[in-house]
Write a protein that holds these residues in place. Structure first.
Motif, PDB file in Angstrom:
ATOM      1  N   SER A  48       2.510   3.884   4.306  1.00 27.94           N
ATOM      2  CA  SER A  48       1.158   2.632   3.683  1.00 27.94           C
ATOM      3  C   SER A  48       0.662   3.374   2.637  1.00 27.94           C
ATOM      4  O   SER A  48      -0.211   2.813   1.968  1.00 27.94           O
ATOM      5  CB  SER A  48       0.452   2.002   4.713  1.00 27.94           C
ATOM      6  OG  SER A  48      -0.419   3.155   5.451  1.00 27.94           O
ATOM      7  N   HIS A  49       0.661   4.707   2.670  1.00 28.30           N
ATOM      8  CA  HIS A  49      -0.292   5.433   1.536  1.00 28.30           C
ATOM      9  C   HIS A  49       0.459   5.131  -0.012  1.00 28.30           C
ATOM     10  O   HIS A  49      -0.177   5.792  -0.733  1.00 28.30           O
ATOM     11  CB  HIS A  49      -0.423   6.694   1.846  1.00 28.30           C
ATOM     12  CG  HIS A  49      -1.356   7.053   2.900  1.00 28.30           C
ATOM     13  ND1 HIS A  49      -1.126   7.462   4.306  1.00 28.30           N
ATOM     14  CD2 HIS A  49      -2.729   6.837   3.020  1.00 28.30           C
ATOM     15  CE1 HIS A  49      -2.216   7.506   5.060  1.00 28.30           C
ATOM     16  NE2 HIS A  49      -3.204   7.147   4.282  1.00 28.30           N
ATOM     17  N   SER A  63       1.977  -0.709  -3.399  1.00 25.33           N
ATOM     18  CA  SER A  63       2.541  -1.525  -2.743  1.00 25.33           C
ATOM     19  C   SER A  63       3.941  -2.251  -2.950  1.00 25.33           C
ATOM     20  O   SER A  63       4.835  -2.765  -2.246  1.00 25.33           O
ATOM     21  CB  SER A  63       1.899  -2.980  -2.838  1.00 25.33           C
ATOM     22  OG  SER A  63       1.971  -3.401  -4.006  1.00 25.33           O
ATOM     23  N   ALA A 102       5.709   0.566  -0.644  1.00 26.33           N
ATOM     24  CA  ALA A 102       5.632   0.677   0.682  1.00 26.33           C
ATOM     25  C   ALA A 102       6.469  -0.205   1.365  1.00 26.33           C
ATOM     26  O   ALA A 102       6.929   0.381   2.842  1.00 26.33           O
ATOM     27  CB  ALA A 102       4.049   0.302   1.113  1.00 26.33           C
ATOM     28  N   TYR A 121      -0.125  -2.622   5.107  1.00 27.79           N
ATOM     29  CA  TYR A 121       0.369  -3.163   3.845  1.00 27.79           C
ATOM     30  C   TYR A 121      -0.957  -3.487   3.211  1.00 27.79           C
ATOM     31  O   TYR A 121      -0.704  -3.097   1.859  1.00 27.79           O
ATOM     32  CB  TYR A 121       1.175  -4.380   4.117  1.00 27.79           C
ATOM     33  CG  TYR A 121       1.914  -5.126   2.810  1.00 27.79           C
ATOM     34  CD1 TYR A 121       2.517  -3.812   1.942  1.00 27.79           C
ATOM     35  CD2 TYR A 121       1.982  -6.187   2.454  1.00 27.79           C
ATOM     36  CE1 TYR A 121       3.003  -4.361   0.878  1.00 27.79           C
ATOM     37  CE2 TYR A 121       2.443  -6.714   1.163  1.00 27.79           C
ATOM     38  CZ  TYR A 121       2.962  -5.547   0.540  1.00 27.79           C
ATOM     39  OH  TYR A 121       3.786  -6.154  -0.596  1.00 27.79           O
ATOM     40  N   SER A 163      -1.726  -0.308   1.196  1.00 24.20           N
ATOM     41  CA  SER A 163      -0.998  -0.170   0.125  1.00 24.20           C
ATOM     42  C   SER A 163      -1.422  -0.756  -1.066  1.00 24.20           C
ATOM     43  O   SER A 163      -1.513  -0.265  -2.220  1.00 24.20           O
ATOM     44  CB  SER A 163       0.320  -0.563   0.330  1.00 24.20           C
ATOM     45  OG  SER A 163       0.848   0.083   1.351  1.00 24.20           O
ATOM     46  N   ASN A 211      -4.516   1.009  -2.385  1.00 20.48           N
ATOM     47  CA  ASN A 211      -3.971   2.192  -3.234  1.00 20.48           C
ATOM     48  C   ASN A 211      -3.629   1.337  -4.838  1.00 20.48           C
ATOM     49  O   ASN A 211      -3.914   2.377  -5.739  1.00 20.48           O
ATOM     50  CB  ASN A 211      -2.525   2.588  -2.622  1.00 20.48           C
ATOM     51  CG  ASN A 211      -3.010   3.744  -1.449  1.00 20.48           C
ATOM     52  OD1 ASN A 211      -4.090   3.892  -1.549  1.00 20.48           O
ATOM     53  ND2 ASN A 211      -2.046   3.969  -0.762  1.00 20.48           N
TER      54      ASN A 211
END
Lengths: 163, 595
Positions: B24-25, B28, B31, B174, B177, B180
């Motif tokens: 999850s890092h 998206s 992920a 999620y 993500s 991110n």
């Protein structure tokens, strides 16, 4: 008759005096709308000198809008175009754009428009001397008259070639 | 990695959680695939899919998939009434024990070849909202579905057990993500913004960025043209058809989804936009148009202003995913809307700032123009007095120099405005010139009057050796540009002369250095402190001592000198030696074309 179209004719008093000393009649016209209505019917035009960043009449009675004149930065160009649409014969050296523009993009646009309209674009800063300005105007008018006569007489020249 | 057998199920649930947290890092778009990888490693599954839920359109958009083999099936969007969609409606894990009979299940080939009978559909739930990405006002509790197909029917209970435990975790992670994505694209956008000299460049860079780095197949940016009251194309990755940019516009009274997004100020997410009936202006994509997302660009919120004005629309076409070594277009989901809104928000701020600075610059340009006209009127009148021999002798001689001096300053301001707006400045034309005749001889007469205007001690004249400069080699440069450089340097020497000195000491010398002439401009003024020397040529920089002496200075002069000299393939620098307090060296090439 030389028509000087500029909303602040007082600033150009030195030029006008110089032209008058040279024997020309000079009529200042203070905005683009007055200029358009005057010049469409004028039959004594020797030269029309049009400032580019030019005032217009009130919005309700003006033929010029913000969009086409780019916030009135290029009113003189639109005026020249409109006059030439009505009186194409003036393209042969009877119209010049006269600008104080310092912005490089505006100078480019003015040069481009002048080329497209087949007229000359003069820069005010090239004429700090009224004497030189007067000489340039006289030379221009003589040349325009010569081309005009040749055109009528021989059909030798098809278009005005800017100097 | 392939699906593992029942023995691979970990003893500790924490192990699987830990791996999914790592996944999850990622951004998206990575992920989901990585999450499915983890699930395939630890759970006995034959195939699996990850769908994002788009609650506006009540549909599911594919994000990642393993083990399927669709034949000529183009769309990857499911309706809410599909088998997977039922998990969203139920809000809990749904198990389908007979996939053959299940409605809307597409890969019958897989069912037959692998003998699959069961599917476990896990809704992704967001229970705890604490990320930047998930705004509780905008995001519902259910954000997607993970579909798991057990290898054997007997594996189903194990999978259901894990599915119930993972439901909240998968959804919330999620969300991280998507968070991110925002952090990452913000970095990209700031880079693009700082690397662009004009708004049009920035906007073009944004569309390129979305296409090249953010798996968006096509993007366009439209901005409202206040003067014409239309939405005008500013940047695009490409439209179908041959248009000039100026032709691409929407009038505000047009029936268009782009106009709707602009007027309503809410995103419009179109799933499978009319494939046959093309819109007025359509972006070029390689395959079909699965989805178009239209996000309004709003001006930044301001204190006390309740309603934000629309500035334009960001239009995106097709989200791309990698599947089985292919890139496929899929529909946009909630995460894409948040992402696009974030990008549009950033674009809105940049547009707003540009518009503000352009407006101020235009005001300044008009003011400069007005002053220039007045000065010009004065100049022509003075010239006429001289030419006609009237009264000129009675005028204060300073008057003759104040006008060109002020005009030069106005030109410098115009130059600065052009640069600030990223416009191309005056073109510099290099040609052979005589340093004395074309440059210094033209500056010299104005120095004394300028000193008087600046209230500086008069310069000790002559400040250069006439014979030496008359015999200097021809240089390649632009006479007007070099006049500006030397004028700025000499003017600085006068401005920052030592107070109460009897004379301003200015000294000009030259020497030949390889294929350049070095001209030294030295003075005995207040000097430049060592701390300030590295910043001297920066735009807008003024040393503290300089500011104390001349608070109205703009910090333009030296920066202008540097820019001009670099354009001339030369340079100007501080010269660190000599008996003078400040020495600048101007390096002018004696060759015409490049070094």
């Amino acid at each position: 008759m030389i028509y000087f179209i500029d909303e602040d004719v007082h600033q150009l008093r030195a030029y006008i005096t110089e032209l008058e000393i040279l024997g020309y009649d000079v009529t200042p016209l203070q905005n683009a709308d007055i200029a358009f209505s005057t010049l469409i019917g004028a039959d004594d035009i020797e030269l029309v000198i049009i400032d580019v960043m030019l005032a217009t009449a009130e919005a309700a009675s003006s033929r010029f809008d913000r969009e086409s004149t780019q916030d009135f930065l290029k009113t003189g160009i639109v005026l020249a175009r409109d006059i030439l649409e009505q009186r194409p014969e003036l393209a042969r050296g009877r119209l010049v754009l006269f600008s104080m523009a310092a912005q490089s993009w505006l100078i480019k646009d003015i040069d481009h428009a002048a080329k497209k309209l087949n007229i000359e674009a003069w820069k005010k800063k090239d004429y700090p001397s009224p004497f030189r300005f007067g000489a340039a105007v006289r030379k221009h008018i003589i040349r325009a008259s010569t081309v005009h006569v040749e055109k009528e007489g021989t059909e030798g020249l098809t278009s005005w070639e800017p100097t | 990695m392939t699906g593992a057998g029942p023995l691979a199920i970990p003893d500790s649930f924490l192990k699987i959680v830990n791996r999914i947290m790592d996944a999850s890092h990622l951004l998206s778009d990575q992920a989901p695939a990585n999450t499915l990888d983890v699930l395939r490693e630890f759970l006995p599954i034959r195939a699996c899919s990850f769908y994002s839920y788009n609650w506006d359109a009540e549909s599911l958009s594919l994000r990642a998939q393993y083990g399927f083999d669709y034949d000529k099936y183009q769309s990857f969007t499911l309706g809410i009434k599909s088998t997977a969609g039922r998990a969203i409606e139920a809000g809990e894990v749904v198990v389908e024990y007979d996939l053959v009979k299940a409605a809307d299940f597409r890969d019958t080939k897989l069912i037959k070849s692998a003998g699959l009978t069961t599917g476990v559909f896990v809704p992704l739930r967001v229970d705890k909202v604490n990320t930047n990405a998930i705004d509780p006002q905008k995001v519902q509790k259910l954000v997607g579905v993970v579909c798991l197909y057990p290898t054997l029917a007997s594996d189903t209970p194990t999978i259901i057990e894990h599915a119930n435990a993972l439901m909240s975790l998968l959804g919330t992670l999620y969300g991280y993500s998507v968070d991110n994505d925002k952090l990452s694209v913000r970095r990209n956008l700031v880079d693009r913004c700082l690397g662009s000299r004009a708004l049009s460049g920035f906007l073009t860079n944004v569309t390129k960025l979305l296409k090249d780095q953010w798996r968006i197949e096509a993007a366009s940016l439209f901005l409202w043209d206040e003067r014409s009251d239309v939405l005008r194309l500013q940047a695009t990755t490409g439209l179908i058809g041959n248009y000039r940019k100026a032709q691409v516009l929407y009038r505000l009274d047009e029936d268009s989804r782009t106009i709707k997004a602009f007027k309503d100020k809410i995103p419009v997410n179109l799933i499978r936009p009319d494939r046959q009936a093309k819109g007025k202006f359509v972006e070029q994509v390689a395959g079909t148009r699965e989805s178009a997302l239209l996000v309004p660009i709003l001006e930044p919120p301001a204190p006390g202003v309740a309603e934000r004005r629309s500035l334009g629309v960001l239009r995106l076409v097709n989200r791309l995913i990698h599947r089985e070594c292919r890139t496929e277009p899929v529909a946009f989901g909630w995460e894409d809307i948040l992402f696009a809104e974030f990008v549009a928000e950033f674009v809105g701020i940049v547009c707003f700032i540009y518009a503000k600075s352009a407006g101020s610059a235009e005001d300044a340009e008009r003011a400069v123009h007005g002053v220039s006209r007045n000065l010009f009127g004065l100049q022509t009148k003075l010239e006429q007095l001289k030419e006609r021999g009237q009264l000129e002798s009675r005028l204060d001689p300073r008057l003759r120099y104040i006008v060109p001096n002020a005009t030069a300053q106005l030109e410098a301001i115009t130059w600065q405005i052009d640069r600030a707006l990223g416009r191309e400045g005056r073109s510099i034309e290099r040609q052979p010139i005589n340093l004395w005749g074309d440059v210094l001889a033209k500056i010299t007469p104005s120095i004394k009057p300028i000193a008087e205007v600046l209230n500086a001690p008069p310069p000790r004249m002559p400040f250069y050796d006439y014979d030496s400069f008359v015999n200097s080699p021809v240089v390649f440069g632009d006479a007007d540009a070099l006049i500006t450089v030397f004028r700025n340097l000499i003017e600085n020497a006068l401005k920052y002369a030592k107070p109460n000195a009897e004379y301003t000491e200015i000294n000009l010398r030259w020497l030949q250095a390889d294929q350049e002439i070095w001209v030294f401009v030295a003075d005995n003024g207040i000097g430049v402190s060592k701390v300030e020397q590295p910043y001297l040529f920066r735009e807008g920089f003024q040393g503290e001592d300089a500011m104390r002496r001349c608070p109205s200075g703009s910090g333009i002069g030296l920066h202008q000198c540097k820019t001009i000299m670099q354009q001339l393939d030369g340079d100007v620098d501080l010269y660190p030696a000599g008996e003078y307090r400040t020495t600048f060296v101007v390096k002018i090439p004696t060759w015409g074309i490049g070094k």
